[in-house]
Design a protein around this motif. Structure first.
Motif, PDB file in Angstrom:
ATOM      1  N   GLU A 136      23.071 -74.477  48.704  1.00 58.39           N
ATOM      2  CA  GLU A 136      24.496 -74.405  49.010  1.00 58.39           C
ATOM      3  C   GLU A 136      24.970 -72.990  49.318  1.00 58.39           C
ATOM      4  OE1 GLU A 136      23.956 -73.192  44.915  1.00 58.39           O
ATOM      5  OE2 GLU A 136      23.189 -74.916  46.073  1.00 58.39           O
ATOM      6  N   ALA A 137      24.152 -71.979  49.044  1.00 58.06           N
ATOM      7  CA  ALA A 137      24.532 -70.597  49.331  1.00 58.06           C
ATOM      8  C   ALA A 137      24.681 -70.394  50.835  1.00 58.06           C
ATOM      9  CB  ALA A 137      23.491 -69.631  48.775  1.00 58.06           C
ATOM     10  N   THR A 138      25.582 -69.499  51.227  1.00 55.60           N
ATOM     11  CA  THR A 138      25.814 -69.251  52.650  1.00 55.60           C
ATOM     12  C   THR A 138      24.776 -68.289  53.213  1.00 55.60           C
ATOM     13  OG1 THR A 138      27.283 -67.377  52.235  1.00 55.60           O
ATOM     14  CG2 THR A 138      28.297 -69.579  52.341  1.00 55.60           C
ATOM     15  N   ILE A 139      24.677 -68.306  54.533  1.00 56.83           N
ATOM     16  CA  ILE A 139      23.797 -67.348  55.207  1.00 56.83           C
ATOM     17  C   ILE A 139      24.258 -65.924  54.928  1.00 56.83           C
ATOM     18  CG2 ILE A 139      23.109 -66.493  57.482  1.00 56.83           C
ATOM     19  CD1 ILE A 139      23.055 -69.419  58.412  1.00 56.83           C
ATOM     20  N   ALA A 140      25.589 -65.724  54.859  1.00 54.50           N
ATOM     21  CA  ALA A 140      26.115 -64.394  54.541  1.00 54.50           C
ATOM     22  C   ALA A 140      25.608 -63.915  53.187  1.00 54.50           C
ATOM     23  CB  ALA A 140      27.644 -64.426  54.560  1.00 54.50           C
ATOM     24  N   ALA A 141      25.548 -64.841  52.198  1.00 52.74           N
ATOM     25  CA  ALA A 141      25.037 -64.474  50.877  1.00 52.74           C
ATOM     26  C   ALA A 141      23.553 -64.111  50.956  1.00 52.74           C
ATOM     27  CB  ALA A 141      25.251 -65.614  49.891  1.00 52.74           C
ATOM     28  N   GLY A 142      22.808 -64.865  51.753  1.00 52.00           N
ATOM     29  CA  GLY A 142      21.393 -64.560  51.915  1.00 52.00           C
ATOM     30  C   GLY A 142      21.173 -63.188  52.525  1.00 52.00           C
ATOM     31  N   LEU A 143      21.965 -62.856  53.555  1.00 54.83           N
ATOM     32  CA  LEU A 143      21.841 -61.539  54.189  1.00 54.83           C
ATOM     33  C   LEU A 143      22.220 -60.420  53.229  1.00 54.83           C
ATOM     34  CD1 LEU A 143      23.310 -62.363  57.717  1.00 54.83           C
ATOM     35  CD2 LEU A 143      20.927 -61.804  57.174  1.00 54.83           C
ATOM     36  N   ALA A 144      23.216 -60.669  52.403  1.00 58.67           N
ATOM     37  CA  ALA A 144      23.611 -59.659  51.418  1.00 58.67           C
ATOM     38  C   ALA A 144      22.489 -59.387  50.434  1.00 58.67           C
ATOM     39  CB  ALA A 144      24.869 -60.113  50.677  1.00 58.67           C
ATOM     40  N   VAL A 158      11.893 -72.214  52.631  1.00 59.42           N
ATOM     41  CA  VAL A 158      12.306 -70.823  52.807  1.00 59.42           C
ATOM     42  C   VAL A 158      13.227 -70.710  54.008  1.00 59.42           C
ATOM     43  CG1 VAL A 158      10.123 -70.021  51.834  1.00 59.42           C
ATOM     44  CG2 VAL A 158      10.406 -70.130  54.325  1.00 59.42           C
ATOM     45  N   VAL A 159      13.988 -69.619  54.031  1.00 61.21           N
ATOM     46  CA  VAL A 159      14.793 -69.281  55.201  1.00 61.21           C
ATOM     47  C   VAL A 159      14.363 -67.887  55.646  1.00 61.21           C
ATOM     48  CG1 VAL A 159      17.098 -68.815  56.098  1.00 61.21           C
ATOM     49  CG2 VAL A 159      16.741 -70.697  54.490  1.00 61.21           C
ATOM     50  N   HIS A 160      13.939 -67.779  56.891  1.00 62.55           N
ATOM     51  CA  HIS A 160      13.447 -66.508  57.419  1.00 62.55           C
ATOM     52  C   HIS A 160      14.614 -65.616  57.833  1.00 62.55           C
ATOM     53  CE1 HIS A 160       9.333 -68.097  57.545  1.00 62.55           C
ATOM     54  NE2 HIS A 160       9.872 -69.228  57.981  1.00 62.55           N
ATOM     55  N   LEU A 161      14.424 -64.327  57.679  1.00 67.27           N
ATOM     56  CA  LEU A 161      15.465 -63.364  58.024  1.00 67.27           C
ATOM     57  C   LEU A 161      15.911 -63.521  59.473  1.00 67.27           C
ATOM     58  CD1 LEU A 161      17.208 -60.859  57.534  1.00 67.27           C
ATOM     59  CD2 LEU A 161      15.187 -59.446  57.995  1.00 67.27           C
ATOM     60  N   ARG A 208      20.396 -65.399  63.466  1.00 69.62           N
ATOM     61  CA  ARG A 208      20.768 -66.171  64.654  1.00 69.62           C
ATOM     62  C   ARG A 208      21.912 -67.153  64.406  1.00 69.62           C
ATOM     63  NH1 ARG A 208      14.863 -67.288  64.933  1.00 69.62           N
ATOM     64  NH2 ARG A 208      13.907 -65.687  66.247  1.00 69.62           N
ATOM     65  N   GLU A 209      22.169 -67.462  63.143  1.00 71.92           N
ATOM     66  CA  GLU A 209      23.110 -68.538  62.819  1.00 71.92           C
ATOM     67  C   GLU A 209      24.438 -67.991  62.297  1.00 71.92           C
ATOM     68  OE1 GLU A 209      22.425 -71.589  63.594  1.00 71.92           O
ATOM     69  OE2 GLU A 209      20.365 -71.088  64.213  1.00 71.92           O
ATOM     70  N   PRO A 210      25.519 -68.783  62.357  1.00 69.96           N
ATOM     71  CA  PRO A 210      26.819 -68.348  61.830  1.00 69.96           C
ATOM     72  C   PRO A 210      26.734 -68.034  60.343  1.00 69.96           C
ATOM     73  CG  PRO A 210      27.070 -70.312  63.194  1.00 69.96           C
ATOM     74  CD  PRO A 210      25.592 -70.118  63.001  1.00 69.96           C
ATOM     75  N   PRO A 211      27.331 -66.923  59.905  1.00 68.26           N
ATOM     76  CA  PRO A 211      27.199 -66.508  58.506  1.00 68.26           C
ATOM     77  C   PRO A 211      27.801 -67.476  57.499  1.00 68.26           C
ATOM     78  CG  PRO A 211      28.780 -65.137  59.674  1.00 68.26           C
ATOM     79  CD  PRO A 211      28.088 -65.947  60.713  1.00 68.26           C
ATOM     80  N   SER A 242      20.873 -75.746  55.584  1.00 67.44           N
ATOM     81  CA  SER A 242      20.855 -76.333  56.927  1.00 67.44           C
ATOM     82  C   SER A 242      19.771 -75.731  57.817  1.00 67.44           C
ATOM     83  CB  SER A 242      22.220 -76.153  57.593  1.00 67.44           C
ATOM     84  OG  SER A 242      22.498 -74.773  57.825  1.00 67.44           O
ATOM     85  N   ILE A 243      19.140 -74.643  57.386  1.00 62.72           N
ATOM     86  CA  ILE A 243      18.125 -73.981  58.234  1.00 62.72           C
ATOM     87  C   ILE A 243      16.827 -73.731  57.468  1.00 62.72           C
ATOM     88  CG2 ILE A 243      19.788 -72.916  59.804  1.00 62.72           C
ATOM     89  CD1 ILE A 243      19.494 -70.313  58.217  1.00 62.72           C
TER      90      ILE A 243
END
Length: 427
Positions: A294-302, A334-337, A342-345, A351-352
């Motif tokens: 459920e975490a966002t892509i923005a959280a992953g990037l952070a 896993v979700v690759h960097l 490439r995806e909306p934050p 989802s990816i």
């Protein structure tokens, strides 16, 4: 020769070194001195850092010009890695911060050496003639912290054995260096001085440096620390590196430090120590980037931007069901960097997810880990148990450390810098 008749060692540190064509070939790392008969010092050469962070010895006889802005060499320099010989001292590494006793003519008392001046004599010998010191004794006529220039021959204690030398001035020369480069500098120092300098580093910096040192050097430093501080340093290390280091210690000391560590950190270290040295479990870290779906892509990037995260681990986020600490809930993928970029934050990591990523069991051998990393061009592999719970991750840099020989840090790879011609002599 355009060189001034007197040069100060600390002011040379970091100065660019150039060949006769004025092409930069490195920078000054230290000045090497030897003890002359009677106890006086003579400067004999420079330790120069050239391409690839290699440090080589450049005799002063190969230096045609030397000032705080540039050092010019003849271009004829032996490119073998610098190794300190018996009787040699490195000024920045071993002499700065030493306590000396001043002569009555200079007011007496004690002072700390902050710089060393060497002077050209008879057109070829560079004799140490001056010391720039900071007074450490107070009195009616002199204030504490006063600086002054004194004759090197007039002080006592410059070369005596000292147990409280300190390392503030030397550590200032290491500021900004990568932990691996600091580790190389420490390794080149005599054992006693190596420990003195290491003890002056703060816990986080020391932890980073110990991770880059050989296990023998790291254990030597750790055993010299007070037990409470040693435990704090282990807490700050990556669990896999801490586990490797603890296993190098005497059993009683290892157990004492584990008891003093933070319970969660100690638990991770104990768990890793239970696996074989050449297995995925023995190689893994228990602290990769772990998030829920459920975490966002923005959280992953952070999370992957964290400064304390190894580059190899920043390429992948491991997605699991709670709990999010190892051993986690069920591993989802896993979700690759690159995919996150490439995806909306605001999208969810769930989802990816890449569900087809390769993984290993903690009992799998080093050979299997290496083949999977190479086959699928990965920098990190998840380590799961039989029930698909995430236990940790093995990164490519840890595998490389295990594959290289134990003495790889000391190896002379014989790479010749194109700006310097191999040859010349030492001294």
């Amino acid at each position: 020769m355009s060189t001034p008749t007197r040069v100060f060692a600390a002011r040379l540190a970091g100065t660019g070194v150039y060949d006769p064509n004025r092409d930069r070939v490195g920078k000054v790392h230290d000045v090497v001195v030897v003890v002359r008969p009677g106890g006086a010092l003579r400067a004999v050469g420079l330790v120069v850092e050239v391409a690839g962070r290699r440090r080589v010895f450049v005799p002063l006889s190969r230096v045609t010009s030397m000032d705080p802005g540039a050092v010019i060499t003849t271009g004829l320099v032996n490119m073998r890695r610098f190794e300190q010989r018996a009787g040699e001292r490195q000024v920045m590494g071993e002499i700065l911060d030493r306590a000396v006793t001043l002569s009555p003519a200079d007011g007496g008392g004690t002072a700390r050496v902050e710089d060393l001046g060497f002077e050209l004599r008879r057109g070829r010998d560079w004799d140490v003639t001056k010391l720039f010191v900071r007074r450490s004794a107070s009195g009616r006529l002199f204030r504490r912290g006063e600086t002054l220039m004194v004759d090197a021959a007039s002080v006592t204690g410059l070369l005596s054995v000292q147990t409280d030398q300190g390392a503030a001035s030397f550590i200032a020369t290491l500021d900004g260096l990568h932990a691996a480069d600091v580790a190389e500098v420490l390794h080149a120092l005599p054992a006693a001085r190596r420990v003195e300098v290491a003890m002056e580093l703060d816990d986080e910096r020391l932890a980073d440096v110990l991770e880059e040192l050989s296990e023998e050097d790291a254990a030597e430093i750790l055993t010299a620390l007070e037990a409470g501080r040693a435990a704090d340093v282990l807490d700050a290390m990556q669990p896999d590196d801490a586990a490797d280091l603890v296993q190098e210690l005497p059993e009683q000391m290892a157990e004492e430090l584990l008891e003093l560590m933070e319970p969660e950190e100690a638990e991770d270290v104990r768990r890793l120590m239970a696996y074989g040295e050449h297995t995925a479990g023995g190689l893994m870290t228990t602290e990769p980037v772990i998030l829920g779906p459920e975490a966002t892509i923005a959280a992953g990037l952070a999370h992957v931007r964290r400064r304390d995260l190894a580059p190899a681990l920043s390429t992948m986020v491991f997605v699991v069901r709670p709990p999010l600490e190892t051993p986690t809930g069920r591993f989802l993928g896993v979700v690759h960097l690159q995919e996150m970029l490439r995806e909306p934050p605001h999208d969810r990591l769930g989802s990816i997810i890449d569900q087809d990523v390769e993984w290993v069991l903690p009992s799998d051998p080093l050979g299997k880990v290496t083949r999977l990393l190479a086959t699928y061009n990965l920098t990190v592999l998840p380590v799961l148990d039989e029930d698909k719970h995430l236990l940790g991750a093995v990164s490519a840099d840890d595998v490389l450390d295990r594959l290289l020989p134990d003495d790889w840090r000391d190896a002379d790879d014989s790479v010749t810098d194109l700006s310097l011609t191999p040859g010349g002599s030492r001294g």
